[in-house]
Design a protein around this motif. Structure first.
Motif, PDB file in Angstrom:
ATOM      1  N   PHE A   1      40.245  38.463  22.841  1.00 39.04           N
ATOM      2  CA  PHE A   1      40.853  37.428  23.668  1.00 39.04           C
ATOM      3  C   PHE A   1      40.278  37.406  25.083  1.00 39.04           C
ATOM      4  CE2 PHE A   1      44.525  36.214  26.449  1.00 39.04           C
ATOM      5  CZ  PHE A   1      44.448  34.859  26.187  1.00 39.04           C
TER       6      PHE A   1
ATOM      7  N   ARG B   1      44.935  31.765  23.000  1.00 39.81           N
ATOM      8  CA  ARG B   1      45.875  31.716  24.142  1.00 39.81           C
ATOM      9  C   ARG B   1      47.148  30.985  23.701  1.00 39.81           C
ATOM     10  NH1 ARG B   1      45.727  33.125  30.049  1.00 39.81           N
ATOM     11  NH2 ARG B   1      47.622  32.167  30.718  1.00 39.81           N
TER      12      ARG B   1
ATOM     13  N   LEU C   1      45.178  43.418  24.660  1.00 37.78           N
ATOM     14  CA  LEU C   1      46.525  43.325  25.228  1.00 37.78           C
ATOM     15  C   LEU C   1      47.032  44.702  25.658  1.00 37.78           C
ATOM     16  CD1 LEU C   1      48.360  40.667  23.041  1.00 37.78           C
ATOM     17  CD2 LEU C   1      47.136  40.372  25.166  1.00 37.78           C
TER      18      LEU C   1
ATOM     19  N   GLY D   1      48.058  45.301  29.427  1.00 34.67           N
ATOM     20  CA  GLY D   1      49.498  45.424  29.646  1.00 34.67           C
ATOM     21  C   GLY D   1      49.982  46.822  29.957  1.00 34.67           C
TER      22      GLY D   1
ATOM     23  N   THR E   1      48.260  48.124  34.075  1.00 37.34           N
ATOM     24  CA  THR E   1      48.759  47.297  35.184  1.00 37.34           C
ATOM     25  C   THR E   1      50.198  47.654  35.551  1.00 37.34           C
ATOM     26  OG1 THR E   1      49.259  45.651  33.495  1.00 37.34           O
ATOM     27  CG2 THR E   1      47.310  45.244  34.853  1.00 37.34           C
ATOM     28  N   ILE E   2      51.046  47.771  34.526  1.00 37.90           N
ATOM     29  CA  ILE E   2      52.467  48.050  34.807  1.00 37.90           C
ATOM     30  C   ILE E   2      52.620  49.480  35.322  1.00 37.90           C
ATOM     31  CG2 ILE E   2      54.801  48.165  33.839  1.00 37.90           C
ATOM     32  CD1 ILE E   2      53.826  45.353  33.850  1.00 37.90           C
TER      33      ILE E   2
ATOM     34  N   THR F   1      51.584  49.573  38.895  1.00 38.40           N
ATOM     35  CA  THR F   1      52.569  48.913  39.767  1.00 38.40           C
ATOM     36  C   THR F   1      53.754  49.850  40.016  1.00 38.40           C
ATOM     37  OG1 THR F   1      51.920  46.773  38.886  1.00 38.40           O
ATOM     38  CG2 THR F   1      54.039  46.854  40.005  1.00 38.40           C
TER      39      THR F   1
ATOM     40  N   VAL G   1      44.850  44.110  40.909  1.00 38.10           N
ATOM     41  CA  VAL G   1      43.694  43.505  40.204  1.00 38.10           C
ATOM     42  C   VAL G   1      43.024  42.561  41.213  1.00 38.10           C
ATOM     43  CG1 VAL G   1      42.940  42.355  38.070  1.00 38.10           C
ATOM     44  CG2 VAL G   1      45.154  43.501  38.118  1.00 38.10           C
TER      45      VAL G   1
ATOM     46  N   THR H   1      39.784  38.703  36.589  1.00 33.37           N
ATOM     47  CA  THR H   1      38.748  38.992  35.592  1.00 33.37           C
ATOM     48  C   THR H   1      37.653  37.951  35.838  1.00 33.37           C
ATOM     49  OG1 THR H   1      40.147  37.699  34.141  1.00 33.37           O
ATOM     50  CG2 THR H   1      40.091  40.041  33.723  1.00 33.37           C
TER      51      THR H   1
ATOM     52  N   HIS I   1      35.214  35.072  36.023  1.00 36.45           N
ATOM     53  CA  HIS I   1      35.060  33.776  35.357  1.00 36.45           C
ATOM     54  C   HIS I   1      33.615  33.320  35.564  1.00 36.45           C
ATOM     55  CE1 HIS I   1      39.532  32.628  35.326  1.00 36.45           C
ATOM     56  NE2 HIS I   1      39.480  33.836  35.840  1.00 36.45           N
TER      57      HIS I   1
ATOM     58  N   ILE J   1      41.656  38.180  45.591  1.00 34.45           N
ATOM     59  CA  ILE J   1      43.119  38.203  45.700  1.00 34.45           C
ATOM     60  C   ILE J   1      43.577  39.092  46.863  1.00 34.45           C
ATOM     61  CG2 ILE J   1      45.231  38.901  44.478  1.00 34.45           C
ATOM     62  CD1 ILE J   1      43.865  37.971  41.879  1.00 34.45           C
TER      63      ILE J   1
ATOM     64  N   PRO K   1      49.222  37.491  42.602  1.00 32.63           N
ATOM     65  CA  PRO K   1      48.801  38.753  41.971  1.00 32.63           C
ATOM     66  C   PRO K   1      48.353  38.577  40.525  1.00 32.63           C
ATOM     67  CG  PRO K   1      51.194  38.655  42.139  1.00 32.63           C
ATOM     68  CD  PRO K   1      50.664  37.472  42.891  1.00 32.63           C
ATOM     69  N   PHE K   2      48.793  37.497  39.870  1.00 32.85           N
ATOM     70  CA  PHE K   2      48.447  37.290  38.462  1.00 32.85           C
ATOM     71  C   PHE K   2      47.305  36.288  38.294  1.00 32.85           C
ATOM     72  CE2 PHE K   2      52.977  38.476  38.554  1.00 32.85           C
ATOM     73  CZ  PHE K   2      52.909  39.638  37.812  1.00 32.85           C
TER      74      PHE K   2
ATOM     75  N   ARG L   1      43.402  30.545  33.115  1.00 38.01           N
ATOM     76  CA  ARG L   1      43.270  31.895  32.574  1.00 38.01           C
ATOM     77  C   ARG L   1      44.118  32.885  33.336  1.00 38.01           C
ATOM     78  NH1 ARG L   1      38.124  33.105  28.948  1.00 38.01           N
ATOM     79  NH2 ARG L   1      39.623  34.576  28.106  1.00 38.01           N
TER      80      ARG L   1
ATOM     81  N   ALA M   1      55.517  41.404  32.853  1.00 37.54           N
ATOM     82  CA  ALA M   1      55.357  42.257  34.038  1.00 37.54           C
ATOM     83  C   ALA M   1      56.600  42.164  34.923  1.00 37.54           C
ATOM     84  CB  ALA M   1      54.124  41.817  34.824  1.00 37.54           C
TER      85      ALA M   1
ATOM     86  N   GLU N   1      59.491  44.021  33.053  1.00 46.21           N
ATOM     87  CA  GLU N   1      59.284  45.473  33.009  1.00 46.21           C
ATOM     88  C   GLU N   1      59.396  46.097  34.394  1.00 46.21           C
ATOM     89  OE1 GLU N   1      56.526  47.727  30.369  1.00 46.21           O
ATOM     90  OE2 GLU N   1      55.630  45.742  30.157  1.00 46.21           O
TER      91      GLU N   1
HETATM   92  C1  HEM Z   1      51.790  43.804  37.465  1.00 46.00           C
HETATM   93  C2  HEM Z   1      51.193  43.615  36.342  1.00 46.00           C
HETATM   94  C3  HEM Z   1      50.025  42.707  36.118  1.00 46.00           C
HETATM   95  C4  HEM Z   1      49.142  42.157  36.998  1.00 46.00           C
HETATM   96  C5  HEM Z   1      49.113  42.317  38.513  1.00 46.00           C
HETATM   97  C6  HEM Z   1      48.208  41.356  36.230  1.00 46.00           C
HETATM   98  C7  HEM Z   1      47.175  40.627  36.786  1.00 46.00           C
HETATM   99  C8  HEM Z   1      46.281  39.880  36.044  1.00 46.00           C
HETATM  100  C9  HEM Z   1      45.189  39.139  36.618  1.00 46.00           C
HETATM  101  C10 HEM Z   1      44.862  39.026  38.096  1.00 46.00           C
HETATM  102  C11 HEM Z   1      44.517  38.556  35.593  1.00 46.00           C
HETATM  103  C12 HEM Z   1      43.249  37.719  35.690  1.00 46.00           C
HETATM  104  C13 HEM Z   1      43.543  36.265  35.854  1.00 46.00           C
HETATM  105  C14 HEM Z   1      42.270  35.478  36.028  1.00 46.00           C
HETATM  106  O1  HEM Z   1      41.188  36.012  35.845  1.00 46.00           O
HETATM  107  O2  HEM Z   1      42.346  34.302  36.348  1.00 46.00           O
HETATM  108  C15 HEM Z   1      45.179  38.933  34.362  1.00 46.00           C
HETATM  109  C16 HEM Z   1      44.783  38.519  33.108  1.00 46.00           C
HETATM  110  C17 HEM Z   1      45.428  38.893  31.949  1.00 46.00           C
HETATM  111  N1  HEM Z   1      46.573  39.647  31.850  1.00 46.00           N
HETATM  112 FE1  HEM Z   1      47.620  40.459  33.373  1.00 46.00          FE
HETATM  113  N2  HEM Z   1      48.537  41.442  34.911  1.00 46.00           N
HETATM  114  C18 HEM Z   1      49.644  42.248  34.785  1.00 46.00           C
HETATM  115  C19 HEM Z   1      50.305  42.566  33.626  1.00 46.00           C
HETATM  116  C20 HEM Z   1      49.966  42.142  32.362  1.00 46.00           C
HETATM  117  C21 HEM Z   1      50.696  42.456  31.164  1.00 46.00           C
HETATM  118  C22 HEM Z   1      51.971  43.292  31.070  1.00 46.00           C
HETATM  119  C23 HEM Z   1      50.033  41.890  30.118  1.00 46.00           C
HETATM  120  C24 HEM Z   1      50.431  42.008  28.676  1.00 46.00           C
HETATM  121  C25 HEM Z   1      50.471  41.110  27.808  1.00 46.00           C
HETATM  122  C26 HEM Z   1      48.881  41.194  30.678  1.00 46.00           C
HETATM  123  C27 HEM Z   1      47.947  40.471  29.961  1.00 46.00           C
HETATM  124  C28 HEM Z   1      46.877  39.791  30.518  1.00 46.00           C
HETATM  125  C29 HEM Z   1      45.882  39.092  29.715  1.00 46.00           C
HETATM  126  C30 HEM Z   1      45.836  39.017  28.198  1.00 46.00           C
HETATM  127  C31 HEM Z   1      44.982  38.520  30.618  1.00 46.00           C
HETATM  128  C32 HEM Z   1      43.747  37.680  30.291  1.00 46.00           C
HETATM  129  C33 HEM Z   1      44.109  36.217  30.193  1.00 46.00           C
HETATM  130  C34 HEM Z   1      42.937  35.363  29.688  1.00 46.00           C
HETATM  131  O3  HEM Z   1      41.824  35.887  29.623  1.00 46.00           O
HETATM  132  O4  HEM Z   1      43.153  34.189  29.364  1.00 46.00           O
HETATM  133  N3  HEM Z   1      48.885  41.367  32.050  1.00 46.00           N
HETATM  134  N4  HEM Z   1      46.261  39.720  34.662  1.00 46.00           N
END
Ligand code: HEM
Length: 534
Positions: free
Chosen positions: A128, A140, A321, A325, A328-329, A332, A389, A393, A395, A418, A454-455, A460, A468, A471
């Motif tokens: 993914f 997605r 995943l 997942g 990150t947690i 934090t 982060v 990731t 792009h 960020i 932060p996310f 994407r 998050a 939790e």
């Molecule tokens: C505090 C906790 C977390 C933070 C700060 C965080 C932050 C981020 C950031 C910054 C990205 C990249 C977004 C981008 O490139 O545009 C990302 C992607 C992603 N995160 Fe998190 N994340 C957290 C927790 C989680 C958790 C618990 C999961 C579990 C399912 C998760 C699953 C993903 C996935 C699968 C992607 C990739 C999405 C894609 O490629 O379409 N994250 N996250």
């Protein structure tokens, strides 16, 4: 030889020399023209790129090829502005630290592309996180829908499976930590197992104990993976380095670890197949098995996952995943403890609020979240300051794009900075100060400004933001509700300088825990139940 023939020979030699001279001059001119054309093209292309440092060919900006890229980028942004370009090796990077520009560019469909790096290609275009195009889009949508169904939502959510399984893990953590009050404790391994159990349960109905050899092996491989990727990341900037002897063995080790992880996932999938019941979808693996069944019935098996092998796809998604997942947690939660140790007033405010809202006769629940703005704003402030982060990731636009009149060429790496947005003094008053109240409005309610990212943002952005939120609230509020946390006598306050890895994580530290007794705890502690057993 007659005079005539001597003259003739002389003329012939001169003519031949002239022709080769002319040919030589012609070739030189041609090479010069091609070179000049190339240079003009490069100059014009570079003129259309956002400004940035030149770097040294073929290395680019050498100092960026170190570990703390997010900090180096921030320094460059101070010099070159909120949209700059630079080269790492031969790879062009466009770095954006203006949140409006970040939102604008990440809205674009073509920005959902991922870079075509050598390391990404080792994942064979499956899973993914490292996929793009139709496979990513379908996955997605699928994951979003299934995870919502398991309770990854805050809307109308009452006692979902997800909440129950997180509560069970929180209870288990608290009860394990209650046995650690007589000595100092490193919270990292405790958080690691609890947070792993949440995501593993959700994905495949598996949970571990801290001393489980499988869990220890899992963690060893993750730590080792981080070190190995740290050793070989230069390959993406200087592909030729892939042939160095150390690189080859590191890549082999990564591949070997991946095979081992996959053999564990394979066992899990085989187990699921034996007990599969289409009327009782226990977790994500079941949801995938159901998807395969449906495709078989519709005779569209070969189209599923864009023709990739079904089980390999499931295994890679689980890996993706889990890695997104878990770390990150856990990170934090560790930062939350660091900030609470450094800010006792904020800690007291959280504990007082929990005592008021939750009371001393039970543990916090998700339904308490809207009534605990101080606790939530504390979590948000820690997320802002730690930006775990910082570069999202990577792009990579699938076609040439333009922003603010500058060219963003297809295939370059686009990075939203960020940490810079979160520390921008034009957006945040005294950003270096820890001040949770900045997330509270005049009525004392939580308000997140649009520059709190932060996310990430756009198509994407993080898939697990709701998980998050749930939790981090349940683990953090429960820790604060049940323990007074302090530093061991004489220990220095943990530093705010993070270490770059999968996330920016704090230095190792230990704490002392003192229980804050509850009045009727026994009613609240539900027996531990695995998610899949429901
Ligand atoms: C505090 C906790 C977390 C933070 C700060 C965080 C932050 C981020 C950031 C910054 C990205 C990249 C977004 C981008 O490139 O545009 C990302 C992607 C992603 N995160 Fe998190 N994340 C957290 C927790 C989680 C958790 C618990 C999961 C579990 C399912 C998760 C699953 C993903 C996935 C699968 C992607 C990739 C999405 C894609 O490629 O379409 N994250 N996250």
């Amino acid at each position: 030889m007659s005079l005539d023939s001597m003259i003739l020979n002389f003329l012939k030699r001169e003519l031949e020399q002239d022709i080769s001279k002319t040919l030589f001059v012609f070739c030189c001119a041609l090479v010069l023209i091609i070179l000049a054309q190339y240079l003009i093209k490069v100059i014009i292309e570079n003129l259309r790129l956002p400004p940035g440092p030149y770097g040294i060919f073929p290395f680019g900006i050498l100092k960026l090829i170190g570990a703390e890229k997010h900090k180096s980028f921030m320094k460059l942004a101070a010099t070159y502005g909120p949209l700059f370009s630079c080269k790492l090796g031969q790879q062009l990077h466009i770095v954006i630290s203006d949140y409006k520009l970040i939102r604008e560019i990440f809205k674009k469909e073509s920005l959902t592309g991922r870079p075509r790096t050598l390391l990404c290609s080792e994942l064979n275009g499956i899973g993914f996180i490292n996929t793009d195009g139709k496979l990513w889009k379908d996955q997605r949508r699928f994951l979003h829908e299934k995870l919502r169904r398991f309770g990854m939502t805050l809307v109308g959510s009452k006692n979902t499976k997800l909440q129950n399984l997180i509560t069970n893990e929180v209870d288990d953590l608290i009860s394990n930590l209650s046995n650690e009050t007589s000595h100092t404790v490193d919270l990292d391994p405790f958080f690691a197992v609890s947070v792993s159990n949440v995501i593993c349960n959700l994905l495949m109905s598996v949970r571990f104990t801290r001393d489980d050899p499988k869990f220890i092996k899992f963690n060893r491989m993750i730590d080792e993976g981080m070190i190995l990727f740290g050793q070989i990341y230069t390959i993406d900037y200087f592909p030729v380095t892939q042939y160095l002897p150390g690189m080859k063995s590191a890549r082999n080790q990564i591949a070997e670890n991946r095979r081992e992880m996959f053999s564990f996932y394979k066992e899990v999938i085989e187990d699921h197949k034996k007990n599969f019941d289409s009327n009782n979808i226990r977790d994500l693996v079941d949801a995938y098995l159901m998807e395969i069944e449906t495709a078989k019935l519709n005779n569209s098996e070969h189209e599923l996952f864009e023709g990739n092998k079904h089980e390999e796809q499931i295994m890679q998604v689980i890996g993706d995943l889990f890695s997104a997942g878990m770390e990150t947690i856990k990170t934090t939660l560790l930062w939350l403890i660091v900030y609470m140790l450094r800010n006792p007033d904020a800690r007291k405010q959280v504990q007082d609020e929990l005592d008021d809202v939750v009371g001393r006769n039970r543990m916090p629940k998700v339904s308490d979240l809207p009534f605990c703005p101080k606790t939530e704003s504390t979590i948000l402030e820690v997320m802002r300051m730690s930006s775990i982060v910082p570069l999202a990731t990577t792009h990579s636009p699938m076609i040439d794009e333009e922003i603010n009149g500058y060219k963003i060429p297809a295939g370059c790496h686009v990075i939203p900075l960020i940490n810079s947005v979160h520390m921008d003094p034009t957006l945040w008053d005294k950003p270096e100060e820890f001040r949770p109240s900045r997330f509270l409005n005049a009525e004392g309610k939580v308000e997140k400004p649009e520059y709190f990212i932060p996310f990430g943002v756009g198509r994407r952005m993080c898939l697990g933001d709701v998980l998050a939120r749930i939790e981090s609230f349940l683990f953090f509020s429960s820790m604060m509700h049940r323990f007074d946390i302090s530093l061991p006598t004489g220990a220095e306050l943990p530093s705010l300088n993070g270490n770059p890895g999968v996330t920016i994580y704090p230095n190792k530290f230990s704490v002392c825990l003192k229980e804050r007794e509850l009045e009727a705890l026994s009613d609240e502690l539900a027996p531990l139940r695995a998610f899949g057993a429901n």
